[in-house]
Design a protein around this motif. Structure first.
Motif, PDB file in Angstrom:
ATOM      1  N   UNK A 615       0.870  -1.177   0.000  1.00 21.15           N
ATOM      2  CA  UNK A 615       0.000   0.000   0.000  1.00 21.15           C
ATOM      3  C   UNK A 615       0.901   1.218   0.000  1.00 21.15           C
ATOM      4  N   UNK A 616       0.774   2.060  -1.022  1.00 16.52           N
ATOM      5  CA  UNK A 616       1.726   3.154  -1.190  1.00 16.52           C
ATOM      6  C   UNK A 616       1.031   4.378  -1.782  1.00 16.52           C
ATOM      7  N   UNK A 617       0.960   5.427  -0.992  1.00 16.18           N
ATOM      8  CA  UNK A 617       0.278   6.647  -1.419  1.00 16.18           C
ATOM      9  C   UNK A 617      -0.725   7.058  -0.365  1.00 16.18           C
ATOM     10  N   UNK A 618      -1.766   7.777  -0.783  1.00 15.42           N
ATOM     11  CA  UNK A 618      -2.779   8.181   0.188  1.00 15.42           C
ATOM     12  C   UNK A 618      -4.174   7.742  -0.265  1.00 15.42           C
ATOM     13  N   UNK A 619      -5.050   7.589   0.712  1.00 11.67           N
ATOM     14  CA  UNK A 619      -6.413   7.157   0.429  1.00 11.67           C
ATOM     15  C   UNK A 619      -7.162   8.222  -0.356  1.00 11.67           C
ATOM     16  N   UNK A 620      -7.964   7.770  -1.290  1.00 10.97           N
ATOM     17  CA  UNK A 620      -8.906   8.652  -1.977  1.00 10.97           C
ATOM     18  C   UNK A 620     -10.249   7.932  -1.959  1.00 10.97           C
ATOM     19  N   UNK A 621     -11.167   8.348  -2.803  1.00 12.93           N
ATOM     20  CA  UNK A 621     -12.441   7.655  -2.847  1.00 12.93           C
ATOM     21  C   UNK A 621     -13.623   8.582  -2.755  1.00 12.93           C
ATOM     22  N   UNK A 622     -14.778   7.981  -2.499  1.00 15.25           N
ATOM     23  CA  UNK A 622     -16.033   8.732  -2.499  1.00 15.25           C
ATOM     24  C   UNK A 622     -16.991   8.113  -1.493  1.00 15.25           C
ATOM     25  N   UNK A 658     -19.079  19.800   4.383  1.00 16.35           N
ATOM     26  CA  UNK A 658     -19.479  20.990   3.627  1.00 16.35           C
ATOM     27  C   UNK A 658     -18.306  21.692   2.944  1.00 16.35           C
ATOM     28  N   UNK A 659     -17.081  21.332   3.317  1.00 14.49           N
ATOM     29  CA  UNK A 659     -15.892  21.890   2.674  1.00 14.49           C
ATOM     30  C   UNK A 659     -15.124  20.836   1.882  1.00 14.49           C
ATOM     31  N   UNK A 660     -15.642  19.632   1.787  1.00 16.95           N
ATOM     32  CA  UNK A 660     -14.879  18.531   1.204  1.00 16.95           C
ATOM     33  C   UNK A 660     -14.631  18.705  -0.293  1.00 16.95           C
ATOM     34  N   UNK A 661     -15.499  19.435  -0.979  1.00 23.95           N
ATOM     35  CA  UNK A 661     -15.317  19.660  -2.416  1.00 23.95           C
ATOM     36  C   UNK A 661     -14.508  20.912  -2.708  1.00 23.95           C
ATOM     37  N   UNK A 662     -14.543  21.862  -1.777  1.00 21.16           N
ATOM     38  CA  UNK A 662     -13.823  23.114  -1.959  1.00 21.16           C
ATOM     39  C   UNK A 662     -13.540  23.693  -0.575  1.00 21.16           C
ATOM     40  N   UNK A 663     -12.256  23.708  -0.176  1.00 21.27           N
ATOM     41  CA  UNK A 663     -11.953  24.136   1.192  1.00 21.27           C
ATOM     42  C   UNK A 663     -12.063  25.641   1.398  1.00 21.27           C
ATOM     43  N   UNK A 664     -12.405  26.373   0.340  1.00 23.51           N
ATOM     44  CA  UNK A 664     -12.581  27.821   0.450  1.00 23.51           C
ATOM     45  C   UNK A 664     -14.045  28.226   0.596  1.00 23.51           C
ATOM     46  N   UNK A 665     -14.930  27.439   0.043  1.00 29.64           N
ATOM     47  CA  UNK A 665     -16.355  27.799   0.003  1.00 29.64           C
ATOM     48  C   UNK A 665     -17.187  26.678   0.623  1.00 29.64           C
ATOM     49  N   UNK A 666     -18.005  27.040   1.578  1.00 32.14           N
ATOM     50  CA  UNK A 666     -18.841  26.034   2.250  1.00 32.14           C
ATOM     51  C   UNK A 666     -20.069  25.719   1.406  1.00 32.14           C
ATOM     52  N   UNK A 667     -20.332  24.422   1.233  1.00 33.33           N
ATOM     53  CA  UNK A 667     -21.506  23.960   0.488  1.00 33.33           C
ATOM     54  C   UNK A 667     -22.263  22.968   1.378  1.00 33.33           C
ATOM     55  N   UNK A 670     -27.872  18.781   1.686  1.00 28.88           N
ATOM     56  CA  UNK A 670     -29.330  18.834   1.750  1.00 28.88           C
ATOM     57  C   UNK A 670     -29.818  17.638   2.559  1.00 28.88           C
ATOM     58  N   UNK A 671     -30.530  17.897   3.658  1.00 33.78           N
ATOM     59  CA  UNK A 671     -30.970  16.790   4.510  1.00 33.78           C
ATOM     60  C   UNK A 671     -31.771  15.744   3.738  1.00 33.78           C
ATOM     61  N   UNK A 672     -31.495  14.480   4.097  1.00 28.67           N
ATOM     62  CA  UNK A 672     -32.224  13.319   3.567  1.00 28.67           C
ATOM     63  C   UNK A 672     -32.089  13.151   2.049  1.00 28.67           C
ATOM     64  N   UNK A 673     -31.044  13.706   1.505  1.00 27.39           N
ATOM     65  CA  UNK A 673     -30.751  13.526   0.087  1.00 27.39           C
ATOM     66  C   UNK A 673     -29.364  12.888  -0.030  1.00 27.39           C
ATOM     67  N   UNK A 674     -29.212  11.955  -0.986  1.00 22.21           N
ATOM     68  CA  UNK A 674     -27.898  11.349  -1.155  1.00 22.21           C
ATOM     69  C   UNK A 674     -26.902  12.406  -1.631  1.00 22.21           C
ATOM     70  N   UNK A 675     -25.778  12.492  -0.916  1.00 15.11           N
ATOM     71  CA  UNK A 675     -24.722  13.446  -1.236  1.00 15.11           C
ATOM     72  C   UNK A 675     -23.402  12.687  -1.385  1.00 15.11           C
ATOM     73  N   UNK A 676     -22.476  13.303  -2.091  1.00  9.95           N
ATOM     74  CA  UNK A 676     -21.160  12.697  -2.275  1.00  9.95           C
ATOM     75  C   UNK A 676     -20.098  13.517  -1.542  1.00  9.95           C
ATOM     76  N   UNK A 677     -19.286  12.814  -0.761  1.00  8.33           N
ATOM     77  CA  UNK A 677     -18.180  13.445  -0.038  1.00  8.33           C
ATOM     78  C   UNK A 677     -16.876  12.860  -0.567  1.00  8.33           C
TER      79      UNK A 677
END
Length: 746
Positions: A615-622, A658-667, A670-677
């Protein structure tokens, strides 16, 4: 006769129960204490190597034994043991001299006894003898390892003694702690009156050390220390360190550079040493360092070339320096560099409680507040009090009893905004960093994310950057110093036992003196693969792995492999009640000897691996999730479970959703909706994982005294309180979520 037999039986029973006789009068009578402490040390030594008590490695065993021998007044034995300890621990002049104070003290006591001389004279003779026999590279550290916090040692000793009141016996663990704490107090209080004078005399023989104040164009005062080796008469390149930790390390950094035949320059930040300016950490380094380098480059002992070195804050300082690059600055060697706004004081936008402890450490006085910073019990109590109170994170400084403007100002910037961006290069700024750079960090370095952030940004905006990286099995300390032989108590591969100091100054010789490039730097990225005793060399971080392995969030026991995409959608539900503050630590038991803390975490376990993998590198994923709130802070831990049941941490990841997609802007979510982190900026590692091992993945929610608590309302997290917790957080972790594990194949 019967009485003696009875005493013998009592003694045997105490030993068998690992209880040692120690009279209760020793707590209140120093004469009685001094009479009995050597005997107690001998009893502990007799039990030191039993199966139950034996330290986990030989280095720790030798360290404990040498200290106990000093307490038992076996000074000759202690010196022999310390030599064995140093031989095993200190390859390549590494950290084996941490016990120098005990060795010089033992030598002094032998002088005192053998030659019938007073202790001050005996110490001076011992110090001179040891100093002359040292490797020159160790000399800069002498002033650090021979000076201890006597007041704190006395306080710790009293705490242990108070626990013994009214008792005539003491358990093994308490006895060992008592002996070691007593030793620290005894040794450092004995030698303290004579250390400074002895070191000053040697410094006068070998170095020219000058300290003066510089005035900046803005009217601020900075204190700078210049160190030159006496034998060097011609102008030389200057190695500069920008040091907020004013005190003994000023001389150390300066003398270290001088020993390697450079001029050492150490400048303290605003508000330190002789400066009466306001101390606002991180905020003025770029401006101030430019002026310092300008001054240095014009001095008669400077040949006009300047390099910079240092770790942690000092590593950050070098990136601040290249924000506005001075022509005289020819190279930087940032080690374990703080990624300001990236991994400290918030990691991936989640603020840490430790930030307040550190702020007070560097701002309580003109130097560093060692006693306050080292008072772990105090800070644990403060953080726990905040956690249990349910008050906002902003109240942490008030709860500590000392409101702090810096703490509050940092909390005003939860995103990576202009406040943080102006301190170091930002985006296109990196394109103008056209000097050679050598970065060092480690798989166990607290600031690894920051160190690698600079590396990645530099290459993103400057494709022709001359930037090398060395990363191996080092923690925050080892990756900016001599190196180490052990990490987290476990031995590292022999090829990884390098001297980071030697590497850094070989680099300076290469850049500043037209020397040979360090042998280790065979490509831009140089990484040690743990458990293989090899280094690998690749041009980019992405080439640390050749393929990936997706670990899906599903239970392999009830379905196909966790490494195959699920055939049908499903989810694992988790509930976290933020109102609860009476948390009991929960553990996932791996084997009879190993377990992992799993508070607010759920786990997924792979089947045994059918072959070795690296195992070499860093974790990524979704992470595909659905929650009943607007935000959350997620934690990920990846472990190896070895075939023998031993647990090893491979990587971690923490982020604010809320910052996982852009560490400068909070997003907000939406409650009870499938979201991707997305999983980004996790910890790098490189390790061979043996066949038969299993991978253990924990995912969950951050909720502890050590970090902000995100209640999910969408308000500023620093303002939220337990009153905002509402209903428990419900998370659906969908089984098509995956953690992508990097795998290297030759």
């Amino acid at each position: 006769m019967k009485f003696k037999i009875l005493l013998a039986l009592i003694f045997v029973n105490l030993i068998q129960a690992q209880k040692f006789y120690f009279p209760q009068t020793a707590v209140t009578d120093s004469v009685v204490f001094e009479k009995h402490i050597p005997g107690l040390a001998l009893q502990v030594i007799s039990q030191l190597q039993t199966t139950k008590n034996k330290p986990k490695n030989n280095v720790d065993l030798l360290d404990d034994l040498s200290r106990l021998q000093v307490v038992a007044k076996d000074y000759k034995g202690s010196i022999i043991t310390l030599a064995e300890h140093r031989k095993e621990f200190a390859e390549n002049n590494m950290a084996g001299y941490k016990s120098l104070a005990y060795e010089v003290y033992s030598m002094a006591k032998l002088n005192e006894l053998k030659n019938k001389m007073p202790f001050p004279k005996a110490f001076q003779a011992a110090f001179n003898k040891k100093y002359e026999s040292m490797d020159e590279k160790i000399i800069p550290r002498v002033s650090i390892v021979l000076k201890g916090d006597v007041r704190n040692f006395r306080k710790l000793l009293k705490t242990i003694m108070d626990k013994q009141k009214g008792k005539d016996s003491i358990g093994y663990g308490s006895a060992l702690a008592l002996c070691k704490t007593y030793l620290n107090y005894k040794v450092f209080s004995s030698i303290q009156p004579y250390v400074s004078q002895a070191i000053a005399a040697k410094d006068k023989e070998n170095f020219i050390i000058e300290t003066q104040d510089l005035k900046t164009k803005a009217g601020s005062t900075l204190t700078i220390t210049i160190v030159r080796k006496k034998e060097n008469k011609l102008p030389l390149p200057v190695i500069l360190a920008n040091n907020i930790y004013a005190g003994p390390f000023d001389d150390y950094f300066g003398k270290r550079a001088a020993i390697y035949n450079y001029v050492g320059a150490v400048v303290n930040t605003r508000g330190k040493r002789n400066s009466n300016d306001i101390n606002n950490p991180f905020e003025h380094e770029s401006q101030d360092i430019y002026e310092v380098i300008d001054w240095i480059s014009k001095q008669p002992w400077s040949n006009g070339k300047v390099g910079m070195i240092g770790g942690s804050y000092l590593g950050f300082s070098q990136w601040a320096a290249v924000k506005k690059l001075h022509p005289a600055l020819k190279t930087i060697v940032p080690q374990v560099a703080v990624g300001i706004g990236i991994d400290y004081p918030a990691q991936n936008n989640v603020f840490m409680s430790y930030m307040l402890q550190w702020i007070q450490y560097v701002t309580n006085n003109k130097y560093t507040d060692e006693a306050d910073f080292g008072n772990a019990a105090k800070w644990d109590s403060i953080n726990t009090a905040w956690y249990k109170s349910g008050r906002s994170f902003r109240s942490l400084d008030t709860i500590s009893g000392k409101p702090n403007k810096i703490f509050q100002r940092w909390l005003d910037h939860p995103g990576y905004d202009q406040y943080w961006q102006k301190m170091v290069p930002y985006k296109e700024d990196f394109a103008r960093v056209n000097i050679p750079v050598l970065t060092t960090t480690g798989y166990y370095d607290d600031d690894q994310i920051g160190a690698l952030y600079y590396f990645k940004q530099h290459y993103q905006y400057n494709k022709d950057a001359d930037h090398y990286l060395v990363i191996g099995p080092y923690d925050h300390r080892a990756a900016q110093s001599f190196g180490t032989t052990y990490v987290n108590g476990n031995p590292i591969d022999p090829v990884a036992r390098i001297s980071i100091d030697e590497l850094a100054f070989s680099w300076f010789d290469y850049i500043l003196k037209d020397g040979k490039k360090p042998e280790l730097l065979k490509d831009r990225v140089n990484f040690q693969v743990m458990n293989t005793n090899t280094w690998k060399h690749v041009p980019t971080l992405d080439r640390m792995h050749t393929s990936t392995l997706k670990f899906y969030l599903k239970d392999h026991k009830n379905s196909e492999s966790v490494f195959t995409k699920p055939e049908s959608p499903d989810f694992t539900k988790q509930i976290v009640d933020f109102k609860s503050r009476n948390d009991k630590d929960l553990y996932y038991k791996i084997s009879k000897t190993d377990s992992a803390k799993v508070n607010n975490l759920i786990h997924f376990e792979s089947e045994p691996l059918d072959k070795d993998i690296i195992i070499s590198g860093n974790l990524s994923g979704l992470l595909n999730v659905s929650i009943n709130k607007k935000d959350m802070d997620t934690d990920i831990y990846l472990y190896q479970v070895q075939p023998n049941g031993k647990l090893s941490l491979l990587s971690t990841h923490k982020t604010r959703a809320s910052y996982s997609k852009n560490n400068e802007v909070r997003q907000l979510l939406e409650p009870n909706k499938m979201e991707q982190i997305p999983i980004r900026q996790s910890m790098f590692t490189s390790k061979k994982v043996e066949k038969g091992s299993k991978l253990l993945l924990f995912v969950g929610i951050g909720k502890s005294p050590n970090w902000q608590i995100n209640y999910g309302t969408g308000k500023d997290v620093s303002e939220e309180t337990i009153q905002d917790s509402g209903e428990p957080l419900e998370i659906k972790w969908y089984n098509d979520s995956y953690v992508e594990i990097p795998v290297y194949k030759d």
